[in-house]
Motif scaffolding. Structure first.
Motif, PDB file in Angstrom:
ATOM      1  N   VAL A 139       0.845  -1.196   0.000  1.00  9.50           N
ATOM      2  CA  VAL A 139       0.000   0.000   0.000  1.00  9.50           C
ATOM      3  C   VAL A 139       0.882   1.249   0.000  1.00  9.50           C
ATOM      4  O   VAL A 139       1.918   1.301   0.677  1.00  9.50           O
ATOM      5  N   TYR A 140       0.461   2.236  -0.766  1.00  9.23           N
ATOM      6  CA  TYR A 140       1.152   3.523  -0.848  1.00  9.23           C
ATOM      7  C   TYR A 140       0.085   4.614  -0.789  1.00  9.23           C
ATOM      8  O   TYR A 140      -0.998   4.461  -1.379  1.00  9.23           O
ATOM      9  N   SER A 141       0.337   5.687  -0.074  1.00  4.15           N
ATOM     10  CA  SER A 141      -0.671   6.739   0.039  1.00  4.15           C
ATOM     11  C   SER A 141      -0.026   8.114  -0.111  1.00  4.15           C
ATOM     12  O   SER A 141       1.163   8.303   0.161  1.00  4.15           O
ATOM     13  N   ILE A 142      -0.856   9.047  -0.581  1.00  2.00           N
ATOM     14  CA  ILE A 142      -0.410  10.413  -0.824  1.00  2.00           C
ATOM     15  C   ILE A 142      -1.320  11.371  -0.070  1.00  2.00           C
ATOM     16  O   ILE A 142      -2.551  11.287  -0.172  1.00  2.00           O
ATOM     17  N   VAL A 143      -0.721  12.273   0.681  1.00  2.00           N
ATOM     18  CA  VAL A 143      -1.447  13.356   1.345  1.00  2.00           C
ATOM     19  C   VAL A 143      -0.943  14.678   0.779  1.00  2.00           C
ATOM     20  O   VAL A 143       0.265  14.908   0.701  1.00  2.00           O
ATOM     21  N   TYR A 144      -1.875  15.536   0.365  1.00  2.00           N
ATOM     22  CA  TYR A 144      -1.530  16.843  -0.191  1.00  2.00           C
ATOM     23  C   TYR A 144      -1.727  17.913   0.888  1.00  2.00           C
ATOM     24  O   TYR A 144      -2.768  17.937   1.554  1.00  2.00           O
ATOM     25  N   SER A 145      -0.753  18.778   1.037  1.00  2.00           N
ATOM     26  CA  SER A 145      -0.858  19.857   2.028  1.00  2.00           C
ATOM     27  C   SER A 145      -1.676  21.002   1.429  1.00  2.00           C
ATOM     28  O   SER A 145      -1.161  22.091   1.145  1.00  2.00           O
ATOM     29  N   ALA A 146      -2.968  20.735   1.252  1.00  2.00           N
ATOM     30  CA  ALA A 146      -3.853  21.712   0.610  1.00  2.00           C
ATOM     31  C   ALA A 146      -3.981  22.979   1.439  1.00  2.00           C
ATOM     32  O   ALA A 146      -4.270  24.055   0.897  1.00  2.00           O
ATOM     33  N   ASN A 147      -3.754  22.869   2.752  1.00  2.00           N
ATOM     34  CA  ASN A 147      -3.848  24.055   3.606  1.00  2.00           C
ATOM     35  C   ASN A 147      -2.832  25.116   3.205  1.00  2.00           C
ATOM     36  O   ASN A 147      -3.103  26.318   3.291  1.00  2.00           O
ATOM     37  N   GLU A 148      -1.664  24.685   2.728  1.00  2.63           N
ATOM     38  CA  GLU A 148      -0.619  25.643   2.357  1.00  2.63           C
ATOM     39  C   GLU A 148      -1.028  26.483   1.148  1.00  2.63           C
ATOM     40  O   GLU A 148      -0.916  27.712   1.155  1.00  2.63           O
ATOM     41  N   ALA A 149      -1.512  25.821   0.107  1.00  2.00           N
ATOM     42  CA  ALA A 149      -1.948  26.565  -1.076  1.00  2.00           C
ATOM     43  C   ALA A 149      -3.219  27.353  -0.790  1.00  2.00           C
ATOM     44  O   ALA A 149      -3.418  28.447  -1.334  1.00  2.00           O
ATOM     45  N   SER A 150      -4.082  26.826   0.084  1.00  2.00           N
ATOM     46  CA  SER A 150      -5.307  27.535   0.438  1.00  2.00           C
ATOM     47  C   SER A 150      -5.005  28.826   1.183  1.00  2.00           C
ATOM     48  O   SER A 150      -5.753  29.810   1.062  1.00  2.00           O
ATOM     49  N   TYR A 151      -3.939  28.827   1.968  1.00  2.00           N
ATOM     50  CA  TYR A 151      -3.503  30.056   2.636  1.00  2.00           C
ATOM     51  C   TYR A 151      -3.255  31.148   1.596  1.00  2.00           C
ATOM     52  O   TYR A 151      -3.700  32.288   1.748  1.00  2.00           O
ATOM     53  N   ILE A 177     -11.549  18.411   3.576  1.00  2.00           N
ATOM     54  CA  ILE A 177     -12.121  19.686   3.155  1.00  2.00           C
ATOM     55  C   ILE A 177     -11.872  20.758   4.214  1.00  2.00           C
ATOM     56  O   ILE A 177     -11.590  21.922   3.884  1.00  2.00           O
ATOM     57  N   ARG A 178     -11.916  20.400   5.473  1.00  2.00           N
ATOM     58  CA  ARG A 178     -11.629  21.368   6.525  1.00  2.00           C
ATOM     59  C   ARG A 178     -10.174  21.843   6.457  1.00  2.00           C
ATOM     60  O   ARG A 178      -9.864  22.970   6.867  1.00  2.00           O
ATOM     61  N   ASP A 179      -9.295  20.997   5.937  1.00  2.00           N
ATOM     62  CA  ASP A 179      -7.899  21.407   5.810  1.00  2.00           C
ATOM     63  C   ASP A 179      -7.766  22.559   4.821  1.00  2.00           C
ATOM     64  O   ASP A 179      -6.968  23.477   5.029  1.00  2.00           O
ATOM     65  N   PHE A 180      -8.547  22.512   3.745  1.00  2.00           N
ATOM     66  CA  PHE A 180      -8.608  23.661   2.841  1.00  2.00           C
ATOM     67  C   PHE A 180      -9.091  24.898   3.607  1.00  2.00           C
ATOM     68  O   PHE A 180      -8.533  25.989   3.474  1.00  2.00           O
ATOM     69  N   TYR A 181     -10.151  24.697   4.394  1.00  2.00           N
ATOM     70  CA  TYR A 181     -10.812  25.836   5.046  1.00  2.00           C
ATOM     71  C   TYR A 181      -9.880  26.562   6.019  1.00  2.00           C
ATOM     72  O   TYR A 181      -9.790  27.796   5.989  1.00  2.00           O
ATOM     73  N   VAL A 182      -9.210  25.818   6.881  1.00  2.00           N
ATOM     74  CA  VAL A 182      -8.425  26.490   7.915  1.00  2.00           C
ATOM     75  C   VAL A 182      -7.240  27.251   7.321  1.00  2.00           C
ATOM     76  O   VAL A 182      -6.878  28.336   7.791  1.00  2.00           O
ATOM     77  N   GLY A 183      -6.629  26.700   6.265  1.00  2.00           N
ATOM     78  CA  GLY A 183      -5.564  27.437   5.588  1.00  2.00           C
ATOM     79  C   GLY A 183      -6.090  28.673   4.908  1.00  2.00           C
ATOM     80  O   GLY A 183      -5.471  29.751   4.953  1.00  2.00           O
ATOM     81  N   TYR A 184      -7.249  28.542   4.261  1.00  2.00           N
ATOM     82  CA  TYR A 184      -7.912  29.660   3.584  1.00  2.00           C
ATOM     83  C   TYR A 184      -8.203  30.787   4.569  1.00  2.00           C
ATOM     84  O   TYR A 184      -7.915  31.966   4.307  1.00  2.00           O
ATOM     85  N   ALA A 185      -8.770  30.423   5.711  1.00  2.06           N
ATOM     86  CA  ALA A 185      -9.111  31.426   6.722  1.00  2.06           C
ATOM     87  C   ALA A 185      -7.866  32.107   7.271  1.00  2.06           C
ATOM     88  O   ALA A 185      -7.847  33.333   7.476  1.00  2.06           O
ATOM     89  N   GLN A 186      -6.812  31.350   7.521  1.00  2.00           N
ATOM     90  CA  GLN A 186      -5.584  31.934   8.064  1.00  2.00           C
ATOM     91  C   GLN A 186      -4.980  32.940   7.090  1.00  2.00           C
ATOM     92  O   GLN A 186      -4.560  34.033   7.474  1.00  2.00           O
TER      93      GLN A 186
END
Length: 364
Positions: A139-151, A177-186
């Motif tokens: 198994v291999y998995s990918i996590v994107y740091s969407a909060n960074e770009a959303s900032y 989806i909340r990870d997008f939100y918190v970066g966006y808000a910050q």
């Protein structure tokens, strides 16, 4: 980009013709029984969202073009009937795919069945995975740091809002989806401490009518721009923006470029930039690493601004929407995040109470 868009459009035509959303596959390259080619199967709910799913398809198309007969690819749409997920997943495994690529919705199925198919690799994108729960070397998995770009997206949105109100439309209320939100808000608060954010969740990824309804509601609350993190439901939001002469912050793919490629210039014109989750690039990258023997399975890859796993769409719409001074400020913020001078908060590290505190800090 144009090359990938052309490939994507060809693939979508093939998928619709062969599958029509009924869970049947469509070959996108060499035949599935072709010699020693790496047989790769991608499962997505639907194509045509011009966002997350299409970005994944684009990455498979890019790999097919880049690696030619080293790779045999297939895209399967399991449709909105979620009861079909397990059957399509097991069919792909039983038919002998070397690599099965699936989004986060499949995490439980991968955990259940991956040990039963030790010769098959299961790649999850947009989610972490509990490797300690069993033997998951395949198994291999990918996590994107969407909060960074959303900032960065939030910084631009708040900097240019004349109403001091911006919006956020989510598909499902999940940590991703909340990870997008918190970066966006910050990022928005960094640009404008008086900014307010109206937000709504559709409750589905494929309800464009509801997306439009919620979008119109947010624009009626004076939102100058709404961040579209709603998958196919976000198509309705973009329709609302066109009608109201407002803006949308795109997501996952360069949505303006994708609409422009379809001849929908009015849709493209309301999207000054997009928060990129470079799904397609990450899947193409993973296939390349696997062919080289350098992919680290049994582990998660975290892809942020440093790894170019996320970013902002830089196109003609971006350059027309923002003056050079603001673009330079945003690029400086980007570099500060990369250098660790700005730490962007992440929903993955926050309690529900902490996320609620962020929402309350920008609630109208």
């Amino acid at each position: 980009m144009k090359k990938y868009l052309n490939l994507l459009l060809l693939m979508l035509i093939a998928v619709v013709a062969a599958a029509c959303g009924n869970g049947e596959g469509s070959g996108t390259g060499s035949e599935s029984d072709s010699g020693d080619a790496l047989a790769v199967t991608l499962l997505v709910e639907t194509t045509g969202d011009l966002s997350f799913n299409d970005s994944a398809v684009e990455g498979i198309a890019a790999a097919q073009e880049e690696y030619g007969d080293q790779v045999s690819t297939e895209v399967i749409e399991y449709g909105s009937d979620l009861s079909r997920m397990e059957g399509n997943f097991l069919d792909a495994a039983d038919e002998g795919a070397d690599v099965i690529i699936v989004p986060s919705q499949f995490v439980d199925l991968v955990a259940t069945y991956a040990p039963d198919y030790p010769d098959t690799q299961f790649w999850l994108f947009d989610t972490d995975f509990d490797y300690e729960a069993g033997d998951y070397e395949n198994v291999y998995s990918i996590v994107y740091s969407a909060n960074e770009a959303s900032y960065l997206g939030g910084y631009l949105a708040a900097s240019t809002s004349e109403s001091d109100v911006i919006g956020f439309l989510g598909g499902m209320d999940t940590n991703i989806i909340r990870d997008f939100y918190v970066g966006y808000a910050q990022g928005a608060l960094e640009a404008n401490p008086d900014i307010e954010i109206v937000s709504s969740f559709v409750g589905a990824w494929d309800d464009s009518a509801r997306g439009k309804e919620l979008g119109l509601s947010m624009y009626n609350q004076d939102a100058s721009l709404v961040f579209n993190v709603a998958g196919g439901s976000g198509v309705g939001l973009i329709e609302a923006a066109v009608e109201q002469d407002r803006q949308v912050l795109g997501v996952d793919s360069d949505q303006a470029a994708m609409y422009e490629a379809q001849g929908q210039d009015d849709y493209a014109a309301v999207i000054p930039t997009s928060v990129l989750k470079n799904v397609g690039d990450s899947l193409n990258r993973a296939i390349g690493l696997h062919l080289e023997g350098n992919l680290s399975t049994g582990a998660t890859d975290y892809l942020g601004l440093v790894e170019e796993g996320v970013g902002l769409a830089d196109n003609d719409y971006f350059k027309e929407a923002y003056d050079q001074e603001l673009i330079d400020e945003t690029l400086e913020k980007r570099q500060q995040i990369i250098d660790g001078e700005i730490e962007v908060q992440s929903a993955y590290d926050m309690s529900p109470e902490e996320i609620e505190e962020v929402e309350n800090s920008v609630r109208p």
